[in-house]
Design a protein around this motif. Sequence first.
Motif, PDB file in Angstrom:
ATOM      1  N   SER A 203      50.277  46.010  -7.271  1.00 49.74           N
ATOM      2  CA  SER A 203      49.859  44.776  -7.936  1.00 49.74           C
ATOM      3  C   SER A 203      49.949  43.619  -6.945  1.00 49.74           C
ATOM      4  O   SER A 203      51.009  43.375  -6.364  1.00 49.74           O
ATOM      5  N   ILE A 204      48.831  42.927  -6.747  1.00 52.92           N
ATOM      6  CA  ILE A 204      48.759  41.834  -5.790  1.00 52.92           C
ATOM      7  C   ILE A 204      48.163  40.602  -6.453  1.00 52.92           C
ATOM      8  O   ILE A 204      47.159  40.690  -7.167  1.00 52.92           O
ATOM      9  N   VAL A 205      48.784  39.470  -6.230  1.00 51.60           N
ATOM     10  CA  VAL A 205      48.279  38.182  -6.694  1.00 51.60           C
ATOM     11  C   VAL A 205      47.906  37.363  -5.464  1.00 51.60           C
ATOM     12  O   VAL A 205      48.683  37.291  -4.498  1.00 51.60           O
ATOM     13  N   GLY A 206      46.708  36.778  -5.473  1.00 54.56           N
ATOM     14  CA  GLY A 206      46.260  36.052  -4.301  1.00 54.56           C
ATOM     15  C   GLY A 206      45.372  34.874  -4.620  1.00 54.56           C
ATOM     16  O   GLY A 206      45.139  34.536  -5.794  1.00 54.56           O
ATOM     17  N   TYR A 207      44.866  34.253  -3.564  1.00 45.75           N
ATOM     18  CA  TYR A 207      43.976  33.099  -3.698  1.00 45.75           C
ATOM     19  C   TYR A 207      42.807  33.249  -2.737  1.00 45.75           C
ATOM     20  O   TYR A 207      42.986  33.585  -1.568  1.00 45.75           O
TER      21      TYR A 207
END
Length: 250
Positions: A203-207
């Motif tokens: 699970s990866i959260v990015g911009y």
Amino acid sequence: MDRKLLTRRKTGLYLLIMMYLVLVPFYQSKAGMKEVELKEVLEASGAQLVEYNVNAHVGILGEFKDIQEAESLCWDLSRRLGVKKAVMESNQSLENVQTWVNGKYKGGQDITIMVQSSQSEAGKESNIIVDLQGNEKLTSIQEIGNELKGVLEKHGDVALSSWISGTFQGQMAKEDQIHIADSVMAQVEAKEIEGIREDNIISIVGYSKMIPQWIQYGGKKVNLNIALRYNAYEHKTYLWIGNPLISIAY
């Protein structure tokens, strides 16, 4: 749609209201920026489309709608969005009103339109949510989002969120899952904000500057969420891609 599914979707919509209250404000980047289609990102990964969701929300502070107003608004939004086979349900108390319409969107997707209103000593507040779920051939999440926004924007600022899911046959090795996630990030030139890479979940959260809307999350800009997990029952590896976050359990 069976009753258990309706109840699950209604509960999910309520949870989405709570999520919006925690995560707002929601920002739109400058006009002219290229918008990335989640469908194209999923296709580039090699995954087979399974399901997608588009959600639009408007929060109205200082306003309470009684049951008649809420039902009238639900029917009006349903008409303007061309909802077919529309069925309405409602419940109310002295401090809370909740009414929703379930039906079919123009592409055959399941759509729910909900108006929720509350009042207490702390104040009054109303929320409008339109939630669309599909699993057939997808043309454009962007086009669906733009239509929902066009219908809702006269009621206030519209926050849009969406996710799409696909599958790969069999159990994908952890290293391959990480490669897929990294490839998706690279495709949209995204910067990782935080991530989990465990044996049972990626699970990866990015911009990404290529994605126009974003939220504040932990004091940082966020507009992309990628997750992979193996489903032993189906013997498939699932990929989810969400903007700004994946709004379902995965």
